[in-house]
Design a protein around this motif. Sequence first.
Motif, PDB file in Angstrom:
ATOM      1  N   LEU A 175     127.465  -2.561 -36.961  1.00 57.78           N
ATOM      2  CA  LEU A 175     126.744  -3.653 -37.608  1.00 57.78           C
ATOM      3  C   LEU A 175     125.345  -3.196 -38.018  1.00 57.78           C
ATOM      4  CD1 LEU A 175     127.586  -6.683 -35.269  1.00 57.78           C
ATOM      5  CD2 LEU A 175     128.478  -6.272 -37.580  1.00 57.78           C
ATOM      6  N   ASP A 176     124.873  -3.752 -39.122  1.00 53.12           N
ATOM      7  CA  ASP A 176     123.507  -3.469 -39.569  1.00 53.12           C
ATOM      8  C   ASP A 176     122.543  -4.324 -38.745  1.00 53.12           C
ATOM      9  OD1 ASP A 176     121.282  -2.630 -40.917  1.00 53.12           O
ATOM     10  OD2 ASP A 176     121.658  -3.855 -42.705  1.00 53.12           O
ATOM     11  N   LEU A 222     121.045   3.362 -33.969  1.00 49.13           N
ATOM     12  CA  LEU A 222     120.451   4.122 -32.875  1.00 49.13           C
ATOM     13  C   LEU A 222     121.163   5.451 -32.726  1.00 49.13           C
ATOM     14  CD1 LEU A 222     118.467   4.135 -30.396  1.00 49.13           C
ATOM     15  CD2 LEU A 222     120.387   3.225 -29.049  1.00 49.13           C
ATOM     16  N   LEU A 223     120.388   6.515 -32.641  1.00 46.25           N
ATOM     17  CA  LEU A 223     120.924   7.817 -32.270  1.00 46.25           C
ATOM     18  C   LEU A 223     120.368   8.169 -30.900  1.00 46.25           C
ATOM     19  CD1 LEU A 223     120.600   9.892 -35.588  1.00 46.25           C
ATOM     20  CD2 LEU A 223     122.514   8.480 -34.802  1.00 46.25           C
ATOM     21  N   LEU A 224     121.155   8.898 -30.144  1.00 50.62           N
ATOM     22  CA  LEU A 224     120.761   9.271 -28.790  1.00 50.62           C
ATOM     23  C   LEU A 224     120.928  10.773 -28.616  1.00 50.62           C
ATOM     24  CD1 LEU A 224     120.017   8.436 -25.829  1.00 50.62           C
ATOM     25  CD2 LEU A 224     122.486   8.291 -25.420  1.00 50.62           C
ATOM     26  N   ALA A 225     119.838  11.453 -28.301  1.00 47.31           N
ATOM     27  CA  ALA A 225     119.894  12.889 -28.012  1.00 47.31           C
ATOM     28  C   ALA A 225     119.887  13.083 -26.506  1.00 47.31           C
ATOM     29  CB  ALA A 225     118.703  13.608 -28.646  1.00 47.31           C
ATOM     30  N   GLU A 248     130.659  -2.949 -22.323  1.00 48.53           N
ATOM     31  CA  GLU A 248     130.231  -4.233 -21.766  1.00 48.53           C
ATOM     32  C   GLU A 248     129.153  -4.899 -22.626  1.00 48.53           C
ATOM     33  OE1 GLU A 248     129.205  -3.788 -17.678  1.00 48.53           O
ATOM     34  OE2 GLU A 248     131.037  -2.712 -17.187  1.00 48.53           O
ATOM     35  N   LEU A 249     128.466  -4.107 -23.440  1.00 45.95           N
ATOM     36  CA  LEU A 249     127.396  -4.654 -24.281  1.00 45.95           C
ATOM     37  C   LEU A 249     127.859  -4.964 -25.709  1.00 45.95           C
ATOM     38  CD1 LEU A 249     124.438  -2.342 -23.182  1.00 45.95           C
ATOM     39  CD2 LEU A 249     124.977  -4.647 -22.355  1.00 45.95           C
ATOM     40  N   GLY A 250     129.153  -4.813 -25.967  1.00 49.03           N
ATOM     41  CA  GLY A 250     129.652  -5.047 -27.315  1.00 49.03           C
ATOM     42  C   GLY A 250     129.254  -3.958 -28.291  1.00 49.03           C
ATOM     43  N   MET A 251     129.040  -2.773 -27.752  1.00 45.64           N
ATOM     44  CA  MET A 251     128.586  -1.653 -28.572  1.00 45.64           C
ATOM     45  C   MET A 251     129.669  -0.583 -28.683  1.00 45.64           C
ATOM     46  SD  MET A 251     124.701  -1.176 -27.115  1.00 45.64           S
ATOM     47  CE  MET A 251     124.431   0.282 -28.160  1.00 45.64           C
ATOM     48  N   GLY A 252     129.438   0.362 -29.587  1.00 48.58           N
ATOM     49  CA  GLY A 252     130.291   1.523 -29.733  1.00 48.58           C
ATOM     50  C   GLY A 252     129.440   2.775 -29.695  1.00 48.58           C
ATOM     51  N   ILE A 253     130.106   3.907 -29.516  1.00 45.83           N
ATOM     52  CA  ILE A 253     129.408   5.190 -29.437  1.00 45.83           C
ATOM     53  C   ILE A 253     130.330   6.291 -29.958  1.00 45.83           C
ATOM     54  CG2 ILE A 253     130.152   5.478 -27.029  1.00 45.83           C
ATOM     55  CD1 ILE A 253     127.543   7.037 -26.510  1.00 45.83           C
ATOM     56  N   TYR A 289     126.177  -1.843 -32.510  1.00 43.43           N
ATOM     57  CA  TYR A 289     127.062  -2.963 -32.173  1.00 43.43           C
ATOM     58  C   TYR A 289     128.305  -2.904 -33.050  1.00 43.43           C
ATOM     59  CZ  TYR A 289     123.009  -4.750 -29.665  1.00 43.43           C
ATOM     60  OH  TYR A 289     121.953  -4.885 -28.798  1.00 43.43           O
ATOM     61  N   VAL A 290     129.449  -3.181 -32.436  1.00 41.11           N
ATOM     62  CA  VAL A 290     130.729  -3.084 -33.138  1.00 41.11           C
ATOM     63  C   VAL A 290     131.027  -4.382 -33.883  1.00 41.11           C
ATOM     64  CG1 VAL A 290     133.209  -2.699 -32.861  1.00 41.11           C
ATOM     65  CG2 VAL A 290     131.592  -1.477 -31.391  1.00 41.11           C
TER      66      VAL A 290
END
Length: 261
Positions: free
Chosen positions: A18-19, A146-149, A184-189, A225-226
Amino acid sequence: MSPLSRSITRKTTNGPFLDKPVSREHQHLLMEAASRAPSHFNSQPWRFVLIEDKAKRERIAELGGSSMERLIAEGKFFERYRPYFRFSEQEMQERRDGILIDQLPGPLRPFTRQITSPGALGLLRALGVPKVLGEDNRKLIAGSPLLLAALLDKTEYRPGELSGFYSILGLGMAIENIWLTTVELGMGIQFVSTPMEIPEAWEEIKRILEVPDELELMAVYRLGYVPPEKPRPRIDWRSDHRKRISQYVFRDSCRTPERDD
């Protein structure tokens, strides 16, 4: 909640997010989850960079796209991962590993019959697959809020020594904690892997993130978020099959496979 429920719901998100910015609260929850992973002597050698800056995300996206295109066009990606390409449900049911490529544009479908042929790479190039995959990869990364290093502290991360192995093991568990928490947070990775396979691209990401000498950049992920309806890329796959117990578990020694029942 059953003992397996969190693990079974873990997914990799191949499609767009999602944007919508990832809330600071959720970012910190992910980092708290990572911090709860076990590490040798509680050394906690992991470090993370949360990347929201649009310019940096777009620069990393360009590197992700160009590295994907180059890996496909040069045949490196194809040769390395071809043993894991599956093109039928029957093959996937038998092998139970790899990726089932079940989403292809019409012009690319004949490619599935020539996957093992010597001319497969030439066909890929002729059909424009490297450019399609590269551009899709760039869009997915650039559109991720969000990007995560993930990095390791070189005080503990010493390749060739046990501390190096322990550090990688700990980081892997920290990442898994993050991955499970996204559900659990409604997110994807999703793992942004292709720049790692091109040394100059990986060095450029280090420069973008201003990684100091005492830290080692280990991986980059995209998060968000997905959407309720999950649109799929033009070329996509599924990887939800898992090996049967008898294919990877043994009883008492490596000579006795565990029974599936």
